[in-house]
Scaffold this motif. Sequence first.
Motif, mmCIF file in Angstrom:
data_model
loop_
_atom_site.group_PDB
_atom_site.id
_atom_site.type_symbol
_atom_site.label_atom_id
_atom_site.label_comp_id
_atom_site.label_asym_id
_atom_site.label_seq_id
_atom_site.Cartn_x
_atom_site.Cartn_y
_atom_site.Cartn_z
ATOM 1 N N ARG B 129 68.146 33.935 71.618
ATOM 2 C CA ARG B 129 68.515 34.132 73.029
ATOM 3 C C ARG B 129 67.718 33.190 73.914
ATOM 4 N NH1 ARG B 129 71.813 38.211 73.542
ATOM 5 N NH2 ARG B 129 71.603 38.112 75.797
ATOM 6 N N VAL B 130 67.752 31.916 73.559
ATOM 7 C CA VAL B 130 66.947 30.948 74.307
ATOM 8 C C VAL B 130 67.498 30.749 75.720
ATOM 9 C CG1 VAL B 130 68.198 28.905 73.511
ATOM 10 C CG2 VAL B 130 65.773 28.733 74.060
ATOM 11 N N LEU B 131 68.805 31.024 75.898
ATOM 12 C CA LEU B 131 69.378 30.915 77.248
ATOM 13 C C LEU B 131 68.711 31.898 78.207
ATOM 14 C CD1 LEU B 131 71.558 29.527 78.949
ATOM 15 C CD2 LEU B 131 73.114 31.356 78.319
ATOM 16 N N ASP B 132 68.359 33.078 77.671
ATOM 17 C CA ASP B 132 67.666 34.067 78.505
ATOM 18 C C ASP B 132 66.354 33.504 79.055
ATOM 19 O OD1 ASP B 132 69.667 35.722 77.933
ATOM 20 O OD2 ASP B 132 68.495 37.235 76.868
ATOM 21 N N VAL B 133 65.682 32.713 78.222
ATOM 22 C CA VAL B 133 64.400 32.148 78.661
ATOM 23 C C VAL B 133 64.621 31.211 79.841
ATOM 24 C CG1 VAL B 133 62.419 30.786 77.933
ATOM 25 C CG2 VAL B 133 63.463 32.394 76.350
ATOM 26 N N TRP B 134 65.680 30.386 79.754
ATOM 27 C CA TRP B 134 65.973 29.472 80.865
ATOM 28 C C TRP B 134 66.327 30.260 82.127
ATOM 29 C CZ3 TRP B 134 64.430 24.727 80.691
ATOM 30 C CH2 TRP B 134 64.298 24.087 79.447
ATOM 31 N N ILE B 135 67.099 31.332 81.940
ATOM 32 C CA ILE B 135 67.445 32.162 83.104
ATOM 33 C C ILE B 135 66.181 32.777 83.699
ATOM 34 C CG2 ILE B 135 68.650 34.266 83.798
ATOM 35 C CD1 ILE B 135 70.805 33.522 81.772
ATOM 36 N N GLN B 136 65.270 33.200 82.834
ATOM 37 C CA GLN B 136 64.015 33.777 83.335
ATOM 38 C C GLN B 136 63.216 32.752 84.120
ATOM 39 O OE1 GLN B 136 61.659 35.897 80.451
ATOM 40 N NE2 GLN B 136 63.467 36.726 79.474
ATOM 41 N N ILE B 137 63.232 31.497 83.639
ATOM 42 C CA ILE B 137 62.498 30.449 84.370
ATOM 43 C C ILE B 137 63.112 30.257 85.754
ATOM 44 C CG2 ILE B 137 61.977 27.978 84.385
ATOM 45 C CD1 ILE B 137 61.812 28.183 81.304
ATOM 46 N N ALA B 138 64.466 30.228 85.801
ATOM 47 C CA ALA B 138 65.131 30.083 87.104
ATOM 48 C C ALA B 138 64.796 31.264 88.015
ATOM 49 C CB ALA B 138 66.641 29.974 86.902
ATOM 50 N N LEU B 139 64.763 32.458 87.424
ATOM 51 C CA LEU B 139 64.436 33.650 88.216
ATOM 52 C C LEU B 139 63.012 33.589 88.752
ATOM 53 C CD1 LEU B 139 66.104 36.517 86.164
ATOM 54 C CD2 LEU B 139 66.651 35.831 88.473
ATOM 55 N N ILE B 140 62.104 33.076 87.929
ATOM 56 C CA ILE B 140 60.713 32.994 88.374
ATOM 57 C C ILE B 140 60.592 32.035 89.564
ATOM 58 C CG2 ILE B 140 58.426 32.157 87.704
ATOM 59 C CD1 ILE B 140 59.036 33.360 84.916
ATOM 60 N N PHE B 141 61.352 30.917 89.531
ATOM 61 C CA PHE B 141 61.330 30.019 90.682
ATOM 62 C C PHE B 141 61.914 30.701 91.919
ATOM 63 C CE2 PHE B 141 60.669 26.572 87.605
ATOM 64 C CZ PHE B 141 59.628 25.943 88.256
ATOM 65 N N SER B 142 62.963 31.536 91.711
ATOM 66 C CA SER B 142 63.495 32.308 92.844
ATOM 67 C C SER B 142 62.419 33.239 93.390
ATOM 68 C CB SER B 142 64.702 33.137 92.405
ATOM 69 O OG SER B 142 65.611 32.355 91.733
ATOM 70 N N GLY B 143 61.655 33.821 92.479
ATOM 71 C CA GLY B 143 60.576 34.708 92.909
ATOM 72 C C GLY B 143 59.518 33.966 93.709
ATOM 73 N N VAL B 144 59.243 32.717 93.307
ATOM 74 C CA VAL B 144 58.269 31.910 94.063
ATOM 75 C C VAL B 144 58.778 31.674 95.477
ATOM 76 C CG1 VAL B 144 57.206 29.636 94.197
ATOM 77 C CG2 VAL B 144 57.314 30.824 92.016
ATOM 78 N N LEU B 145 60.084 31.371 95.599
ATOM 79 C CA LEU B 145 60.660 31.196 96.937
ATOM 80 C C LEU B 145 60.551 32.500 97.731
ATOM 81 C CD1 LEU B 145 63.842 29.076 96.183
ATOM 82 C CD2 LEU B 145 61.711 28.343 97.232
ATOM 83 N N GLY B 146 60.761 33.631 97.041
ATOM 84 C CA GLY B 146 60.627 34.925 97.712
ATOM 85 C C GLY B 146 59.214 35.164 98.206
ATOM 86 N N VAL B 147 58.223 34.765 97.396
ATOM 87 C CA VAL B 147 56.826 34.920 97.815
ATOM 88 C C VAL B 147 56.544 34.057 99.033
ATOM 89 C CG1 VAL B 147 54.450 34.478 97.117
ATOM 90 C CG2 VAL B 147 55.988 35.604 95.556
ATOM 91 N N LEU B 148 57.141 32.844 99.039
ATOM 92 C CA LEU B 148 56.951 31.984 100.218
ATOM 93 C C LEU B 148 57.535 32.655 101.463
ATOM 94 C CD1 LEU B 148 57.692 28.439 98.777
ATOM 95 C CD2 LEU B 148 55.506 29.423 99.412
ATOM 96 N N GLY B 149 58.692 33.316 101.287
ATOM 97 C CA GLY B 149 59.276 34.042 102.420
ATOM 98 C C GLY B 149 58.406 35.208 102.846
ATOM 99 N N LEU B 150 57.766 35.832 101.853
ATOM 100 C CA LEU B 150 56.902 36.982 102.154
ATOM 101 C C LEU B 150 55.645 36.539 102.896
ATOM 102 C CD1 LEU B 150 56.605 40.027 101.555
ATOM 103 C CD2 LEU B 150 55.396 39.426 99.491
ATOM 104 N N LEU B 151 55.139 35.375 102.496
ATOM 105 C CA LEU B 151 53.890 34.909 103.083
ATOM 106 C C LEU B 151 54.107 34.085 104.342
ATOM 107 C CD1 LEU B 151 52.015 33.831 99.837
ATOM 108 C CD2 LEU B 151 51.803 35.947 101.087
ATOM 109 N N SER B 152 55.372 33.784 104.649
ATOM 110 C CA SER B 152 55.644 32.941 105.800
ATOM 111 C C SER B 152 55.137 33.604 107.077
ATOM 112 C CB SER B 152 57.152 32.702 105.893
ATOM 113 O OG SER B 152 57.463 32.175 107.150
#
Lengths: 103, 179
Positions: B129-152
């Motif tokens: 299920r290596v595709l899941d890993v790539w999806i998780q990486i994309a999700l983690i970057f989304s989370g980073v953007l969310g943290v930037l919104g939280l800290l803005s």
Amino acid sequence: MNISPLNVVLLVIIGLLAVGIYGLLITRNLIKIVLVLQILVKSAMLALVLAGKVGNNLGLGQSLAATVIVADTVVAVVGLALAVQVRRRFGTLDVADISTLRG
Amino acid sequence: MESYLYLILGLAAIVCAYRAMISTRLLSSILYLACVSAMVSVILYLLGAQQVAVIELSVGAGLVTVLMVYALSVVGDDARDLLSVIPKPLAILIVVLSAFFVAIMVFPLVEPPLDVTSFSLTVVLWQQRVLDVWIQIALIFSGVLGVLGLLSEREATPISHTERFADQIVGTSHEEVHS
């Protein structure tokens, strides 16, 4: 009545699901909605691992549960960021007060 | 004996989840949610999913709790006990029906001796299920953007009461024009 451990876990899953659905129905605070979603996702994650255990493929269940944990965390982060911005813009966290739709 | 252990942990998780939901103070709710995460982690460990249990304990009871406390410190604890959107008896009825139908579908849990080749988490996650890993990486970057919104710290333009009133007047006049 002798109930197997896996059936007990299934009862716990249904209990957490019920609490989560009830919370979603009665909650109006944005942060609490994110919190209740976390409870629901924990129930789903437990169900995935249990399904993997019953299906004799625990590795698959764990893999899916790990994906769910990552998605759940991102949902929490984005939801909290939205709540912070909504609070700054509207001055409230009540979902009934922030609706700008007419009709 | 094992059933009683699961029962105690499960009841503790459900009680903590209920307390997290009904508590009027958000900080108490967040701490109860951390307790739910800890209980679920122990249940996962007992089920044999040690890796996921560790991830859940560190992320669910650690990271998410810290993020929520931080968000709470930014927005402030709004301790008002808001009325629910729908009547509580109706909500209870919906929940009971939902739980009943789910229970009908899943009980009793059959445990047949399946002849399935079991793979370890490493093989499943990194090979099958290596595709899941790539999806998780994309999700983690989304989370980073969310943290930037939280800290803005940039203040969003607040809507003044005059502006809302003007919007209502314009909306009314539109409706009158359409009618």
